[in-house]
Design a protein around this motif. Sequence first.
Motif, PDB file in Angstrom:
ATOM      1  N   ILE A 124       0.849  -1.179   0.000  1.00  0.00           N
ATOM      2  CA  ILE A 124       0.000   0.000   0.000  1.00  0.00           C
ATOM      3  C   ILE A 124       0.893   1.241   0.000  1.00  0.00           C
ATOM      4  O   ILE A 124       1.932   1.247   0.662  1.00  0.00           O
ATOM      5  CB  ILE A 124      -0.965   0.029   1.213  1.00  0.00           C
ATOM      6  N   TYR A 125       0.500   2.250  -0.746  1.00  0.00           N
ATOM      7  CA  TYR A 125       1.206   3.529  -0.690  1.00  0.00           C
ATOM      8  C   TYR A 125       0.397   4.414   0.239  1.00  0.00           C
ATOM      9  O   TYR A 125      -0.738   4.791  -0.062  1.00  0.00           O
ATOM     10  CB  TYR A 125       1.301   4.159  -2.088  1.00  0.00           C
ATOM     11  N   LEU A 126       0.958   4.754   1.389  1.00  0.00           N
ATOM     12  CA  LEU A 126       0.253   5.549   2.386  1.00  0.00           C
ATOM     13  C   LEU A 126       1.203   6.582   2.979  1.00  0.00           C
ATOM     14  O   LEU A 126       1.964   6.284   3.904  1.00  0.00           O
ATOM     15  CB  LEU A 126      -0.313   4.658   3.497  1.00  0.00           C
ATOM     16  N   PRO A 127       1.179   7.818   2.480  1.00  0.00           N
ATOM     17  CA  PRO A 127       2.034   8.874   3.031  1.00  0.00           C
ATOM     18  C   PRO A 127       1.733   9.111   4.510  1.00  0.00           C
ATOM     19  O   PRO A 127       0.608   8.886   4.978  1.00  0.00           O
ATOM     20  CB  PRO A 127       1.674  10.094   2.188  1.00  0.00           C
ATOM     21  N   GLY A 128       2.725   9.587   5.214  1.00  0.00           N
ATOM     22  CA  GLY A 128       2.580   9.757   6.661  1.00  0.00           C
ATOM     23  C   GLY A 128       1.570  10.796   7.096  1.00  0.00           C
ATOM     24  O   GLY A 128       1.095  10.754   8.235  1.00  0.00           O
ATOM     25  N   GLN A 129       1.223  11.732   6.220  1.00  0.00           N
ATOM     26  CA  GLN A 129       0.345  12.826   6.633  1.00  0.00           C
ATOM     27  C   GLN A 129      -1.015  12.830   5.939  1.00  0.00           C
ATOM     28  O   GLN A 129      -1.638  13.877   5.780  1.00  0.00           O
ATOM     29  CB  GLN A 129       1.048  14.161   6.403  1.00  0.00           C
ATOM     30  N   SER A 130      -1.510  11.682   5.547  1.00  0.00           N
ATOM     31  CA  SER A 130      -2.852  11.590   4.949  1.00  0.00           C
ATOM     32  C   SER A 130      -3.888  11.655   6.071  1.00  0.00           C
ATOM     33  O   SER A 130      -4.494  10.655   6.462  1.00  0.00           O
ATOM     34  CB  SER A 130      -3.000  10.302   4.145  1.00  0.00           C
ATOM     35  N   ILE A 139      -2.175  18.223  13.107  1.00  0.00           N
ATOM     36  CA  ILE A 139      -2.508  16.804  12.955  1.00  0.00           C
ATOM     37  C   ILE A 139      -1.465  16.124  12.080  1.00  0.00           C
ATOM     38  O   ILE A 139      -1.007  15.019  12.371  1.00  0.00           O
ATOM     39  CB  ILE A 139      -3.914  16.626  12.345  1.00  0.00           C
ATOM     40  N   LYS A 140      -1.057  16.792  11.018  1.00  0.00           N
ATOM     41  CA  LYS A 140      -0.018  16.243  10.140  1.00  0.00           C
ATOM     42  C   LYS A 140       1.305  16.079  10.898  1.00  0.00           C
ATOM     43  O   LYS A 140       1.967  15.042  10.795  1.00  0.00           O
ATOM     44  CB  LYS A 140       0.196  17.159   8.930  1.00  0.00           C
ATOM     45  N   ASP A 141       1.674  17.107  11.629  1.00  0.00           N
ATOM     46  CA  ASP A 141       2.930  17.047  12.388  1.00  0.00           C
ATOM     47  C   ASP A 141       2.903  15.907  13.402  1.00  0.00           C
ATOM     48  O   ASP A 141       3.897  15.200  13.608  1.00  0.00           O
ATOM     49  CB  ASP A 141       3.181  18.378  13.106  1.00  0.00           C
ATOM     50  N   TYR A 142       1.751  15.749  14.039  1.00  0.00           N
ATOM     51  CA  TYR A 142       1.572  14.672  15.026  1.00  0.00           C
ATOM     52  C   TYR A 142       1.763  13.303  14.384  1.00  0.00           C
ATOM     53  O   TYR A 142       2.471  12.437  14.920  1.00  0.00           O
ATOM     54  CB  TYR A 142       0.179  14.806  15.637  1.00  0.00           C
ATOM     55  N   MET A 143       1.163  13.107  13.213  1.00  0.00           N
ATOM     56  CA  MET A 143       1.262  11.823  12.536  1.00  0.00           C
ATOM     57  C   MET A 143       2.712  11.490  12.193  1.00  0.00           C
ATOM     58  O   MET A 143       3.166  10.360  12.388  1.00  0.00           O
ATOM     59  CB  MET A 143       0.399  11.841  11.270  1.00  0.00           C
ATOM     60  N   THR A 144       3.446  12.477  11.701  1.00  0.00           N
ATOM     61  CA  THR A 144       4.852  12.259  11.353  1.00  0.00           C
ATOM     62  C   THR A 144       5.669  11.861  12.579  1.00  0.00           C
ATOM     63  O   THR A 144       6.501  10.953  12.525  1.00  0.00           O
ATOM     64  CB  THR A 144       5.443  13.528  10.716  1.00  0.00           C
ATOM     65  N   LYS A 145       5.418  12.544  13.681  1.00  0.00           N
ATOM     66  CA  LYS A 145       6.154  12.233  14.910  1.00  0.00           C
ATOM     67  C   LYS A 145       5.917  10.785  15.338  1.00  0.00           C
ATOM     68  O   LYS A 145       6.862  10.076  15.716  1.00  0.00           O
ATOM     69  CB  LYS A 145       5.733  13.179  16.028  1.00  0.00           C
TER      70      LYS A 145
END
Length: 430
Positions: A193-199, A399-405
């Motif tokens: 699956i291609y799933l970027p970290g900030q979707s 929310i994006k920053d949180y997901m990356t962390k």
Amino acid sequence: MKRKLIAAIGAAGMMVSIAACGTDGDTGKDGGKGSGGDKTLTVWVMDGSAPDAWMAEVNKAFEAKHPGVKVKVEKQVWNGIQEKITTSLSEDTPPDVLELGNTQTAGYADTGGLADLTGDKAALGYDGWNKGMVASNELDGKLYSAPWYAANRVVVYDKAAFKNAGVTPPKTRAEWIEGLKKLKAADAKTQPIYLPGQSWYVLAGFVWDEGSDLAVKDGDEWKGNLSSPEAVSAMNFYKELASYSTAPKDKDEATPQQSTDIIPKGGVASWIGLGWEAGGAIDAMKKAGETADFGYFPIPGKTADKPGSVFFGGSNLAIAERSPNKDLAKEWLALAAGKEFMTKYAAATEGALLPNNDAAQFKPAAGSFAEAMALSSVSGKITPVTPGWANVETAPNPIKDYMTKVLKGQDAKAAAEEADKVINERVNQQ
């Protein structure tokens, strides 16, 4: 988000252009100087939202019921539209009816720019509306618009890769993970699956599946809710899915654009996207001389009886509080957003967009993106309905920053608590 949504119509192979229907004469919308005191009802819609023939038919039916009244449709573009609408709603001669992005509606309602339609629910067909679309039209228990259309994401997969791995479209999260394991075992060089970290729209669906939300009402204010046990569980499931992807952990699906920059290069067995993205990937592969053989299925839910929750991106139709023709505007809105014309709308867009009434849904071709999207629509939801939510989405999105962390190793609970602090600061700003 909105421009991309509208392009979903193109993904279904339909060419849409909006022309001004009715008259472009100098008749005043307040009954001004036109022949015989004729009135003009002005309707603002976004470029690409309504098939020309459909809009013309709506207006013809309306004008037949109101001799002397003409409907003037004015095409708008999304770039700069929020400022234009804000200005127009404060003037004495605003458009009577206007299309609003569903995440923007609460803000305009909160400032008093939209007419209260609470007493018109029955006439507008409120009881027949898709329940997931309703929330964005209401604020503090009052109705300020009618839902028009929406679209949501589904899983797009390479049929050959799935067949080679012996995988069939899953119905549950557990089956989804098992399928990804099989895909990885069958071909180590291909991402299951291609799933970027900030979707983060995908994450939102998992949070809703857990029975929670990104932010919740706390007395008279709102507060971030990413640190709740349910939201943390959702993030951990996202992390599990992402472990089968080599996509960047600090990017979203648009950077790089997954549909045109990633998928056409090959090496991806599945991904999550909108209709316009599926169409874009197919077109890009054709230009490269390759054949795309995609299948589609709803994002799986926790159990097989219901698909996973999905974010509804779409538009609403509202009436300006300062409209001098509110009664006529309400009648036009009831006609355009009613079951009869929404059924025709769904057919005209060939299922590329979901109508506001489930009973009006176009029957899409078996195995199509539109079919998977329609099946998912029973689980459609919207981000927290509060004027301050737009502040949360402003870059840098917490929310994006949180997901990356979290994807880079931080504890989900601890990272969520930090993100909630930022959400708390932003969501209550007006």
